[in-house]
Design a protein around this motif. Structure first.
Motif, short mmCIF file in Angstrom:
data_model
loop_
_atom_site.label_atom_id
_atom_site.label_comp_id
_atom_site.label_asym_id
_atom_site.label_seq_id
_atom_site.Cartn_x
_atom_site.Cartn_y
_atom_site.Cartn_z
N PRO A 1 0.82 -1.22 0.00
CA PRO A 1 0.00 0.00 0.00
C PRO A 1 0.85 1.26 0.00
CG PRO A 1 -0.10 -1.11 2.13
CD PRO A 1 0.66 -2.01 1.21
N GLY A 2 0.46 2.23 -0.80
CA GLY A 2 1.19 3.49 -0.86
C GLY A 2 0.70 4.35 -2.00
N GLY A 3 1.29 5.54 -2.11
CA GLY A 3 0.91 6.45 -3.17
C GLY A 3 1.66 7.76 -3.07
N LYS A 4 1.21 8.73 -3.84
CA LYS A 4 1.88 10.02 -3.93
C LYS A 4 1.81 10.79 -2.62
CE LYS A 4 0.89 10.67 -8.82
NZ LYS A 4 0.14 11.45 -9.79
N GLN A 5 2.94 11.42 -2.31
CA GLN A 5 2.98 12.32 -1.16
C GLN A 5 2.32 13.63 -1.56
OE1 GLN A 5 7.42 10.90 -0.11
NE2 GLN A 5 6.89 12.87 0.76
N GLU A 6 1.52 14.18 -0.65
CA GLU A 6 0.91 15.48 -0.89
C GLU A 6 1.94 16.57 -0.58
OE1 GLU A 6 -2.65 15.49 1.48
OE2 GLU A 6 -3.61 14.00 0.20
N SER A 7 1.71 17.76 -1.10
CA SER A 7 2.62 18.88 -0.89
C SER A 7 2.86 19.10 0.61
CB SER A 7 2.03 20.14 -1.52
OG SER A 7 2.88 21.23 -1.30
N GLY A 8 4.12 19.12 1.02
CA GLY A 8 4.50 19.35 2.41
C GLY A 8 4.37 18.13 3.31
N GLU A 9 3.92 17.01 2.78
CA GLU A 9 3.73 15.80 3.58
C GLU A 9 5.01 14.98 3.62
OE1 GLU A 9 0.08 12.62 3.81
OE2 GLU A 9 0.96 12.94 1.83
N ASP A 10 5.40 14.50 4.79
CA ASP A 10 6.60 13.66 4.86
C ASP A 10 6.24 12.22 4.50
OD1 ASP A 10 6.02 12.02 7.22
OD2 ASP A 10 6.46 13.78 8.42
N PRO A 11 7.25 11.42 4.12
CA PRO A 11 6.98 10.05 3.67
C PRO A 11 6.22 9.19 4.68
CG PRO A 11 9.22 10.67 3.08
CD PRO A 11 8.68 11.76 3.96
N ALA A 12 6.54 9.31 5.97
CA ALA A 12 5.86 8.48 6.97
C ALA A 12 4.37 8.81 7.05
CB ALA A 12 6.53 8.66 8.33
N ALA A 13 4.04 10.09 7.05
CA ALA A 13 2.64 10.50 7.09
C ALA A 13 1.90 10.05 5.83
CB ALA A 13 2.52 12.01 7.26
N ALA B 1 1.26 1.98 12.33
CA ALA B 1 2.33 2.76 12.95
C ALA B 1 3.53 2.61 12.03
CB ALA B 1 2.64 2.23 14.34
N VAL B 2 4.03 3.72 11.54
CA VAL B 2 5.14 3.70 10.58
C VAL B 2 6.46 3.82 11.31
CG1 VAL B 2 6.14 4.84 8.57
CG2 VAL B 2 3.66 4.64 8.77
N GLY B 3 7.43 3.01 10.90
CA GLY B 3 8.75 3.00 11.50
C GLY B 3 9.81 3.53 10.57
N ALA B 4 10.93 2.84 10.55
CA ALA B 4 12.12 3.28 9.82
C ALA B 4 11.98 3.12 8.31
CB ALA B 4 13.33 2.48 10.30
N GLU B 5 12.74 3.94 7.62
CA GLU B 5 12.85 3.82 6.16
C GLU B 5 13.65 2.57 5.85
OE1 GLU B 5 15.29 6.16 2.76
OE2 GLU B 5 13.92 7.42 3.93
N ILE B 6 13.13 1.77 4.92
CA ILE B 6 13.82 0.56 4.47
C ILE B 6 14.73 0.88 3.29
CG2 ILE B 6 13.56 -1.78 3.57
CD1 ILE B 6 10.73 -1.78 4.83
N ALA B 7 14.17 1.60 2.33
CA ALA B 7 14.92 1.92 1.11
C ALA B 7 14.26 3.08 0.40
CB ALA B 7 14.96 0.70 0.18
N ARG B 8 15.05 3.72 -0.45
CA ARG B 8 14.54 4.77 -1.34
C ARG B 8 15.01 4.38 -2.73
NH1 ARG B 8 14.06 10.86 0.54
NH2 ARG B 8 13.39 9.65 2.32
#
Length: 145
Positions: A42-54, A69-76
């Motif tokens: 699950p995922g999608g586009k980040q909105e303007s000003g939104e951080d990846p976790a949110a 509950a979102v934790g650490a970044e795995i990869a980019r």
């Protein structure tokens, strides 16, 4: 002045939701613009000003009905989509309610099954990470793009 084709990539945030040996996985529609018919997290586009976790938490709730509950970044990962470059941030996540049942087309899949599913190429490292087998990230025809 920016050169043609030098636009910033579209930011995508993805929740890699795990609950023990289970992983939350969906399937893109056959009419999806990118990677039709492929398995997806699950995922999608980040909105303007939104951080990846949110963004990952919001998209997961919107798509699956499951609060995480979102934790650490795995990869980019940078990839090419049909509409231009994308940058996907994959983040660890766990369900707030461990008994939550996802909305279709999402379902809980055992990690051992992940290598048999068709994911977009950009997900290869994540699938390998989850299966800890070092393989399973190849994408058959139809899952590119």
């Amino acid at each position: 002045m920016a050169r043609a084709g030098s636009a910033a990539p579209t930011a995508i945030a993805v929740a890699v939701v795990t609950d023990g040996a289970m992983v939350l996985v969906g399937r893109r529609g056959a009419d999806a613009r990118d990677a039709p018919g492929c398995a997806e997290f699950p995922g999608g586009k980040q909105e303007s000003g939104e951080d990846p976790a949110a963004a990952a938490a919001r998209e997961c709730l919107e798509e699956t009905g499951i609060e995480v509950a979102v934790g650490a970044e795995i990869a980019r990962v940078r990839a090419a989509g049909r509409d231009g470059a994308i940058e996907i941030t994959f983040l660890e996540a766990i369900p707030v309610d461990r008994g939550a049942v996802p909305r279709a087309p999402f379902r809980w899949v055992d990690r051992a099954e992940l290598a048999r599913l068709r994911f977009p190429a950009a997900n290869g490292a994540i699938v390998a990470h989850l299966t800890a087998a070092g393989h399973g990230g190849s994408s058959p025809p139809g899952c590119q793009g």
